[in-house]
Design a protein around this motif. Sequence first.
Motif, mmCIF file in Angstrom:
data_model
loop_
_atom_site.group_PDB
_atom_site.id
_atom_site.type_symbol
_atom_site.label_atom_id
_atom_site.label_comp_id
_atom_site.label_asym_id
_atom_site.label_seq_id
_atom_site.Cartn_x
_atom_site.Cartn_y
_atom_site.Cartn_z
ATOM 1 N N GLY A 141 25.112 33.798 -1.026
ATOM 2 C CA GLY A 141 25.761 33.088 0.115
ATOM 3 C C GLY A 141 26.063 34.095 1.355
ATOM 4 O O GLY A 141 26.557 33.795 2.217
ATOM 5 N N LYS A 142 25.361 35.387 0.906
ATOM 6 C CA LYS A 142 25.356 36.365 2.128
ATOM 7 C C LYS A 142 24.152 36.737 2.661
ATOM 8 O O LYS A 142 23.264 36.581 2.133
ATOM 9 C CB LYS A 142 26.161 37.475 1.555
ATOM 10 N N GLN A 143 24.186 37.661 3.822
ATOM 11 C CA GLN A 143 22.986 37.953 4.208
ATOM 12 C C GLN A 143 22.691 39.550 3.321
ATOM 13 O O GLN A 143 23.327 39.848 2.857
ATOM 14 C CB GLN A 143 23.202 38.587 5.840
ATOM 15 N N ARG A 144 21.370 39.792 3.900
ATOM 16 C CA ARG A 144 20.839 40.911 3.095
ATOM 17 C C ARG A 144 21.407 42.137 3.920
ATOM 18 O O ARG A 144 21.260 42.460 5.049
ATOM 19 C CB ARG A 144 19.291 41.003 3.136
ATOM 20 N N ASP A 145 22.024 42.992 3.088
ATOM 21 C CA ASP A 145 22.399 44.237 3.749
ATOM 22 C C ASP A 145 21.844 45.774 3.392
ATOM 23 O O ASP A 145 21.567 45.734 2.061
ATOM 24 C CB ASP A 145 24.117 44.241 3.583
ATOM 25 N N LEU A 146 21.952 46.699 4.231
ATOM 26 C CA LEU A 146 21.540 47.979 3.772
ATOM 27 C C LEU A 146 22.396 48.472 2.817
ATOM 28 O O LEU A 146 23.682 48.516 3.049
ATOM 29 C CB LEU A 146 21.528 48.777 5.026
ATOM 30 N N VAL A 147 21.991 49.072 1.650
ATOM 31 C CA VAL A 147 22.564 50.039 0.986
ATOM 32 C C VAL A 147 22.343 51.510 1.052
ATOM 33 O O VAL A 147 23.034 52.214 1.462
ATOM 34 C CB VAL A 147 22.197 49.610 -0.621
ATOM 35 N N ALA A 148 21.092 51.714 1.176
ATOM 36 C CA ALA A 148 20.774 53.225 1.447
ATOM 37 C C ALA A 148 19.338 53.477 1.801
ATOM 38 O O ALA A 148 18.632 52.628 1.589
ATOM 39 C CB ALA A 148 20.982 53.935 0.217
ATOM 40 N N LEU A 149 18.898 54.295 2.697
ATOM 41 C CA LEU A 149 17.520 54.542 3.229
ATOM 42 C C LEU A 149 17.371 56.040 3.189
ATOM 43 O O LEU A 149 18.514 57.022 3.203
ATOM 44 C CB LEU A 149 17.441 54.150 4.587
ATOM 45 N N ILE A 150 16.188 56.581 2.870
ATOM 46 C CA ILE A 150 15.713 57.868 2.787
ATOM 47 C C ILE A 150 14.335 58.103 3.562
ATOM 48 O O ILE A 150 13.558 57.399 3.362
ATOM 49 C CB ILE A 150 15.703 58.439 1.374
ATOM 50 N N THR A 151 14.491 58.995 4.632
ATOM 51 C CA THR A 151 13.217 59.196 5.249
ATOM 52 C C THR A 151 12.237 60.214 4.313
ATOM 53 O O THR A 151 12.599 60.501 3.391
ATOM 54 C CB THR A 151 13.536 60.005 6.473
ATOM 55 N N ARG A 152 10.940 60.340 4.807
ATOM 56 C CA ARG A 152 10.050 61.290 4.146
ATOM 57 C C ARG A 152 10.586 62.767 4.060
ATOM 58 O O ARG A 152 10.202 63.351 3.329
ATOM 59 C CB ARG A 152 8.556 61.024 4.922
ATOM 60 N N ALA A 153 11.344 63.184 4.911
ATOM 61 C CA ALA A 153 11.983 64.449 4.971
ATOM 62 C C ALA A 153 12.950 64.536 4.238
ATOM 63 O O ALA A 153 13.621 65.648 4.172
ATOM 64 C CB ALA A 153 12.232 64.635 6.574
ATOM 65 N N GLY A 154 13.613 63.373 3.821
ATOM 66 C CA GLY A 154 14.842 63.574 2.939
ATOM 67 C C GLY A 154 16.001 63.169 3.512
ATOM 68 O O GLY A 154 17.220 63.233 2.894
ATOM 69 N N THR A 155 16.147 62.823 4.858
ATOM 70 C CA THR A 155 17.368 62.566 5.438
ATOM 71 C C THR A 155 17.790 60.848 4.863
ATOM 72 O O THR A 155 17.257 60.168 4.814
ATOM 73 C CB THR A 155 17.148 62.344 6.685
#
Length: 117
Positions: free
Chosen positions: A44-58
Amino acid sequence: QVQLVESGGGLVQAGGSLRLSCAASGTTLGLGLNSMGWYRQAPGKQRDLVALITRAGTTTYADSVKGRFTISRDNLKSTVTLQMENLKPEDTAVYYCTARLIVKDYWGQGTQVTVSS
């Protein structure tokens, strides 16, 4: 095209830990994946960001998981991992792996994480 396959979901008690993994495959991987990460969607909720990581590791984390979740990736293997500690019932959701290749986002099928109180 990029295919993403998640693994590692399941049922755990509050305070427990789980480790999610996602492996990317496809003929265009040689171009290099940009960001990789995880989103989640509770019923019943929207899809939310948990975690992201860039190719450089940020890394970027949702406020609700900071200090409890850790994201990492292996660029050579095209994998991304989410280590989840001190899980709470509100973490219950379907977790989706995502990866960006150039300007297109790809998604996995999702893996269920259920945290019992």
